[in-house]
Write an enzyme that holds these catalytic residues in place. Structure first.
Site, PDB file in Angstrom:
ATOM      1  N   TYR A  86       0.928  -1.267  -0.139  1.00 41.27           N
ATOM      2  CA  TYR A  86       0.005  -0.066  -0.154  1.00 41.27           C
ATOM      3  C   TYR A  86       0.881   1.215  -0.096  1.00 41.27           C
ATOM      4  CZ  TYR A  86       1.107   1.036   5.178  1.00 41.27           C
ATOM      5  OH  TYR A  86       1.320   1.245   6.200  1.00 41.27           O
TER       6      TYR A  86
ATOM      7  N   ARG B 196       8.318   4.100  -4.585  1.00 38.42           N
ATOM      8  CA  ARG B 196       8.324   3.282  -3.317  1.00 38.42           C
ATOM      9  C   ARG B 196       7.276   2.025  -3.688  1.00 38.42           C
ATOM     10  NH1 ARG B 196       7.683   4.847   2.482  1.00 38.42           N
ATOM     11  NH2 ARG B 196       5.404   5.184   1.860  1.00 38.42           N
TER      12      ARG B 196
ATOM     13  N   ARG C  39      -7.651 -21.012  -1.634  1.00 38.96           N
ATOM     14  CA  ARG C  39      -6.738 -20.689  -0.610  1.00 38.96           C
ATOM     15  C   ARG C  39      -5.338 -21.409  -0.936  1.00 38.96           C
ATOM     16  NH1 ARG C  39      -4.651 -21.969   4.424  1.00 38.96           N
ATOM     17  NH2 ARG C  39      -3.714 -20.187   5.633  1.00 38.96           N
TER      18      ARG C  39
ATOM     19  N   LYS D 138       6.588  -2.177   1.903  1.00 37.35           N
ATOM     20  CA  LYS D 138       5.484  -1.625   2.593  1.00 37.35           C
ATOM     21  C   LYS D 138       4.150  -2.683   2.386  1.00 37.35           C
ATOM     22  CE  LYS D 138       3.247   3.038   3.076  1.00 37.35           C
ATOM     23  NZ  LYS D 138       3.370   3.084   4.595  1.00 37.35           N
TER      24      LYS D 138
ATOM     25  N   GLU E 106      12.189   2.260  14.415  1.00 41.28           N
ATOM     26  CA  GLU E 106      11.350   3.294  13.867  1.00 41.28           C
ATOM     27  C   GLU E 106      10.115   3.262  14.698  1.00 41.28           C
ATOM     28  OE1 GLU E 106      10.094   2.572  10.032  1.00 41.28           O
ATOM     29  OE2 GLU E 106      10.222   0.373  10.327  1.00 41.28           O
TER      30      GLU E 106
HETATM   31  N1  PMP Z   1       8.081   3.632   9.063  1.00 40.55           N
HETATM   32  C1  PMP Z   1       6.807   2.915   8.839  1.00 40.55           C
HETATM   33  C2  PMP Z   1       6.912   1.593   9.752  1.00 40.55           C
HETATM   34  C3  PMP Z   1       5.803   3.324   8.604  1.00 40.55           C
HETATM   35  O1  PMP Z   1       4.247   2.655   8.584  1.00 40.55           O
HETATM   36  C4  PMP Z   1       5.719   4.619   7.577  1.00 40.55           C
HETATM   37  C5  PMP Z   1       4.450   5.239   7.114  1.00 40.55           C
HETATM   38  N2  PMP Z   1       3.964   4.661   5.909  1.00 40.55           N
HETATM   39  C6  PMP Z   1       6.810   5.319   7.758  1.00 40.55           C
HETATM   40  C7  PMP Z   1       8.030   4.969   8.420  1.00 40.55           C
HETATM   41  C8  PMP Z   1       6.898   6.511   7.166  1.00 40.55           C
HETATM   42  O2  PMP Z   1       7.100   6.542   5.611  1.00 40.55           O
HETATM   43  P1  PMP Z   1       6.407   7.755   4.819  1.00 40.55           P
HETATM   44  O3  PMP Z   1       7.287   9.044   5.148  1.00 40.55           O
HETATM   45  O4  PMP Z   1       6.763   7.426   3.522  1.00 40.55           O
HETATM   46  O5  PMP Z   1       5.039   8.035   5.098  1.00 40.55           O
END
Ligand code: PMP
Length: 286
Positions: A33, A52, A101, A150, A182
């Site tokens: 996403y 991305r 599945r 992502k 993070e």
């Molecule tokens: N780390 C994680 C785990 C996230 O989910 C996000 C948000 N999508 C970010 C960092 C920040 O990424 P972005 O600046 O592309 O939104």
């Protein structure tokens, strides 16, 4: 309000949008996403999000169902049809519905599922939270080893967010092998003097689109940027801290595990970077 959403080529009222129960996104979190912010009806850093998306799809051996012009058109249609001034566009691509599945990926004849919708957030860039700053707690990072993709596999970040809420704070910083990776849905930074420290890119964090832009603006403003690991103890002793994401932009962090940073108010570096980021990205918005 009934939103207009996009599903596999059609614009539909949200109440009529349908996805199969056999969809691998639903059964296996087999999907990726992107979230792009909208300010004044225009898309913030759209090119970064499309790049991305392509990378996430490539890493999972999925083909990109639309080209750049088509993605832009769908985003713009949804903004217009839903009258979005400030808010976001969410897009999701899953490996689709193979009919049964099965752990093995389906063949090329299985079409991906493409879903987009909007969320309206009036005053997104003037959030009161940015004036107060966020408080965070630290939690172990027990997510999988490819956080640079992502995917829609967001259960642990969601659990960590709930743990933060139960603790009366705004978010959690995740810690692995003694170092901060993070936030639950954002990249994490600390500031000491004129130096910004943030974890280097790798498989263990998402390569934030906001991160890339903010580090560029910081270097242009003669701030020093160091991409390396830092611990929660180093963070607690920092002058200030902040997080970045497409929806929070640059958000000051004022407390970590109950310890106030500096005077417990948003720091000057985070505040300045937030202003620069929002100004510059509005100018370049599509
Ligand atoms: N780390 C994680 C785990 C996230 O989910 C996000 C948000 N999508 C970010 C960092 C920040 O990424 P972005 O600046 O592309 O939104």
């Amino acid at each position: 309000m009934t939103r207009t959403v996009y599903v596999n080529g059609d614009y539909l009222p949200e109440t009529e949008a349908r996805v199969s129960i056999f969809d691998r996104g639903f059964l296996m979190a087999d999907g990726v996403y992107e979230v792009t912010s909208v300010l004044g009806g225009r898309l913030i850093d759209f090119g970064g999000h499309l790049a991305r998306l392509q990378r996430s799809l490539d890493e999972l051996e999925m083909s990109n169902p639309l080209d750049a012009a088509e993605w832009l058109e769908v985003h713009r249609q949804l903004i217009a049809r839903n009258g979005i001034d400030d808010g976001m566009v969410y897009l999701q691509v899953t490996r689709g519905n193979p009919g049964d599945r099965d752990f093995a990926f389906p063949g090329a004849d299985c079409a991906p599922t493409v879903v987009l919708f909007t969320q309206s957030k009036p005053g997104l860039a003037d959030s009161p939270a940015a004036k107060a700053g966020w408080k965070v707690i630290s939690l172990p990072d027990i997510r999988w080893g490819r956080r640079d993709i992502k995917t829609v596999q967001l259960l642990y970040p969601s659990m960590a967010k709930m743990a933060a809420k139960k603790a009366g704070v705004d978010d959690a910083w995740l810690v692995e092998d003694g170092f901060v990776t993070e936030g639950t849905s954002n990249n994490a930074y600390i500031v000491k003097g004129n130096r910004i420290v943030t974890r280097a890119l790798g498989h263990d964090i998402l390569h934030g689109i906001t991160r890339a832009a903010v580090l560029r603006f910081a270097r242009e403003a003669q701030m020093e940027v160091e991409e390396r690991n830092f611990s929660i103890d180093e963070a607690k002793a920092a002058d200030e801290a902040f997080v970045t994401s497409a929806s929070a932009f640059v958000m000051p962090v004022v407390q970590i595990d109950g310890v106030d940073l500096g005077d417990g108010r948003p720091g000057s570096v985070a505040t300045r970077l937030r202003e620069i980021y929002i100004d510059e990205m509005k100018k370049a918005a599509l």
